[in-house]
Design a protein around this motif. Structure first.
Motif, mmCIF file in Angstrom:
data_model
loop_
_atom_site.group_PDB
_atom_site.id
_atom_site.type_symbol
_atom_site.label_atom_id
_atom_site.label_comp_id
_atom_site.label_asym_id
_atom_site.label_seq_id
_atom_site.Cartn_x
_atom_site.Cartn_y
_atom_site.Cartn_z
ATOM 1 N N TYR A 6 123.892 49.429 -23.406
ATOM 2 C CA TYR A 6 123.072 49.509 -22.198
ATOM 3 C C TYR A 6 121.634 49.098 -22.481
ATOM 4 O O TYR A 6 121.024 48.346 -21.713
ATOM 5 N N ILE A 7 121.078 49.579 -23.587
ATOM 6 C CA ILE A 7 119.711 49.223 -23.965
ATOM 7 C C ILE A 7 119.610 47.728 -24.241
ATOM 8 O O ILE A 7 118.637 47.081 -23.851
ATOM 9 N N TYR A 8 120.611 47.178 -24.878
ATOM 10 C CA TYR A 8 120.609 45.747 -25.182
ATOM 11 C C TYR A 8 120.705 44.918 -23.904
ATOM 12 O O TYR A 8 120.033 43.906 -23.755
ATOM 13 N N LYS A 9 121.523 45.365 -22.952
ATOM 14 C CA LYS A 9 121.667 44.637 -21.683
ATOM 15 C C LYS A 9 120.389 44.696 -20.854
ATOM 16 O O LYS A 9 120.066 43.752 -20.143
ATOM 17 N N LYS A 10 119.684 45.802 -20.926
ATOM 18 C CA LYS A 10 118.408 45.937 -20.213
ATOM 19 C C LYS A 10 117.266 45.202 -20.923
ATOM 20 O O LYS A 10 116.142 45.187 -20.431
ATOM 21 N N LYS A 11 117.555 44.632 -22.093
ATOM 22 C CA LYS A 11 116.594 43.882 -22.910
ATOM 23 C C LYS A 11 115.394 44.744 -23.308
ATOM 24 O O LYS A 11 114.258 44.298 -23.319
ATOM 25 N N ALA A 12 115.673 45.996 -23.634
ATOM 26 C CA ALA A 12 114.614 46.900 -24.052
ATOM 27 C C ALA A 12 114.184 46.622 -25.484
ATOM 28 O O ALA A 12 113.083 46.999 -25.884
ATOM 29 N N LEU A 13 115.029 45.981 -26.264
ATOM 30 C CA LEU A 13 114.716 45.712 -27.668
ATOM 31 C C LEU A 13 114.143 44.315 -27.898
ATOM 32 O O LEU A 13 113.811 43.969 -29.009
ATOM 33 N N SER A 14 114.059 43.516 -26.849
ATOM 34 C CA SER A 14 113.522 42.156 -27.016
ATOM 35 C C SER A 14 112.025 42.164 -26.720
ATOM 36 O O SER A 14 111.552 42.787 -25.783
ATOM 37 N N TRP A 15 111.282 41.461 -27.560
ATOM 38 C CA TRP A 15 109.845 41.374 -27.407
ATOM 39 C C TRP A 15 109.498 40.098 -26.666
ATOM 40 O O TRP A 15 110.037 39.043 -26.932
#
Length: 120
Positions: free
Chosen positions: A110-119
């Motif tokens: 879910y976090i990856y799909k929301k792009k929370a880890l991309s800068w």
């Protein structure tokens, strides 16, 4: 009023009085160098004269990554005792741990799909 409650109240008040008195004594008896300009300047990581102000606002991404780190770090805290006692827990413990890991893996997806880890 019971004796234990009275004793604990007295100890609580005494600890408070001792702490306040220690702070006040250190304030009045300690050195006070208010005129030392060099001591009051900012020093961070070897940089004597930082660029910009100190009232900068950080992006929410920093806090989000910190919270996610704490979340997945707590996962390891729960997994270590399980790994120590995996033989005693049997198949039920193994199933519960896989369900726990699947739930956390779903959160990571879910976090990856929301792009929370991309800068940006």
């Amino acid at each position: 009023m019971s004796n234990e409650l009275l004793l604990s109240s007295v100890i609580f008040v005494l600890v408070g009085v001792v702490l306040v008195s220690v702070f006040l004594l250190s304030r009045f008896l300690g050195p006070q160098n208010k005129d030392d300009v060099e001591k009051n300047t900012v020093y961070e990581s070897g940089v004597s004269h930082p660029i910009g102000g100190t009232k900068l606002r950080f992006a929410v991404k920093f806090y989000l990554v910190a919270i996610l780190f704490v979340l997945f770090d707590v996962e390891i805290i729960f997994m270590f005792p399980w790994a120590v006692n995996v033989k005693e827990l049997g198949i039920l413990g193994l199933t519960e741990m896989f369900m726990f890991m699947a739930l956390l893996f779903g959160g990571l997806i879910y976090i990856y799909k929301k792009k929370a880890l991309s800068w940006d």
